[in-house]
Scaffold this active site. Sequence first.
Site, short mmCIF file in Angstrom:
data_model
loop_
_atom_site.label_atom_id
_atom_site.label_comp_id
_atom_site.label_asym_id
_atom_site.label_seq_id
_atom_site.Cartn_x
_atom_site.Cartn_y
_atom_site.Cartn_z
N CYS A 153 2.05 -0.29 -8.37
CA CYS A 153 0.94 -0.51 -7.44
C CYS A 153 0.01 -1.63 -7.89
O CYS A 153 -0.47 -2.42 -7.08
CB CYS A 153 0.15 0.77 -7.27
SG CYS A 153 -0.53 1.38 -8.83
N HIS A 191 -4.14 4.65 -9.14
CA HIS A 191 -3.42 3.91 -8.11
C HIS A 191 -4.25 2.67 -7.70
O HIS A 191 -5.47 2.68 -7.82
CB HIS A 191 -3.22 4.83 -6.90
CG HIS A 191 -2.30 4.28 -5.85
ND1 HIS A 191 -1.07 3.74 -6.14
CD2 HIS A 191 -2.44 4.19 -4.50
CE1 HIS A 191 -0.50 3.34 -5.01
NE2 HIS A 191 -1.31 3.59 -4.00
N ASN A 200 -1.68 0.37 1.80
CA ASN A 200 -0.97 0.99 0.68
C ASN A 200 0.38 0.31 0.48
O ASN A 200 0.80 -0.51 1.31
CB ASN A 200 -0.81 2.49 0.97
CG ASN A 200 -0.56 3.30 -0.29
OD1 ASN A 200 -0.50 2.76 -1.39
ND2 ASN A 200 -0.44 4.61 -0.13
#
Length: 359
Positions: free
Chosen positions: A133, A304, A324
């Site tokens: 991420c 994240h 995302n």
Amino acid sequence: MNFALLITFLLLISSIFCKDHFSLWTEEHNKQYKSDQEYEYRRQVFYQNFQKIKELNDNPNDHAVYSVNHFSDLTQEEFHSTKRMHHPKPNVDELRIEKEWKSSQEMSAPENFDWRDKNVVTPIKDQGDCGSCWAFSAVQTIESNFAIHYNKLLPLSTEEVIECSCGLDTKKNECNSCGCLGGWPYLAYEDIKNWGGLAAELAYPYSVPPFGDSYPCVVNTTGKTICAPTTYCNRTCDKKKKTHYAPISDWTFVAKNEDDMVNALYQYGPLSACLQSSGWMEWYHSGIANPLMCWGHSLDDIDHCILIVGYGVEGSKKYWILKNSWGTKWGQNGYGKLIRGKNKCSIDLLVTYTTLKTD
Ligand SMILES: *[C@@H]1O[C@H](CO)[C@@H](O)[C@H](O)[C@H]1NC(C)=O
Ligand SMILES: *[C@@H]1O[C@H](CO)[C@@H](O)[C@H](O)[C@H]1NC(C)=O
């Protein structure tokens, strides 16, 4: 109708109606398990997740909708180990002093703003089974920055970052980028700056399963790294002879304040941010999330990173729009909303943007 036909008809109906949630879900997501035991185990995990989703939906202060999705047969530990970062926390405070941006008093950004309306946000990406991420967040910040300046959407290589970034902590002379095990966007920017930009995604494609068949090896150029040893890896940095795009001259931390974040986003483009995702984000479906479990406000909770592409107000609720990197099946075609103005999920702690090098 004769009797035999009636029986067949009833059987048909019952076989449709008696399917439980789990078997319908396995069909919808095309899931196959190796054995009956595996099926039974995944069924149990699914219903445990179902219970957690119910609890999230029952919270009267959170109006978002949580639901089962393509991740719902994974335990939280499995999800955590493949999608999130379990990575030592960076010591950013000293760096922040040199690198911090705060908006001036007279700046006034509009009430609602969404960079997707300007066509400067690349399509939704998917990390696969990799805690990358941090690299997606950094790369996408640069992609949007590039699109704003050159009016061109050019997907850039995340694989290059997870294979080639050392993420040097200059104070300790050790590498802090750990490929699929995590890293930090601001450390990746320093490498990207030195490389003179990034290769195109097409020239250096994402290769982690299920998209490819290789695992990146961690870079250890200084002989010192905080990364755990990789159990298996078979791809190392290969960026020579590749054309690099979107060279950056610098990067900046946004002050830990959501009003400054609004102004920075409006002025400079989509922002990289990291947050606490555990306990809510894997089940997020739609609406403005205000998850109960994000009560802390510390770097230690962050697991994240995402891209913030816009913000707005709905009724009395202010929100952020998050891009995302868990594929288009997550949330609303890959996007989600998080409540704004409450430092929720530590969203304000590691916010950065990049500056392109222009001739
Ligand atoms: C990495 O290993 C996998 C599995 O053994 C293999 O299929 C793949 O070709 C390897 N990739 C590289 C780049 O060596
Ligand atoms: C990094 O390199 C040093 C020196 O070559 C070595 O001792 C260490 O084990 C390496 N660490 C990892 C995680 O590969």
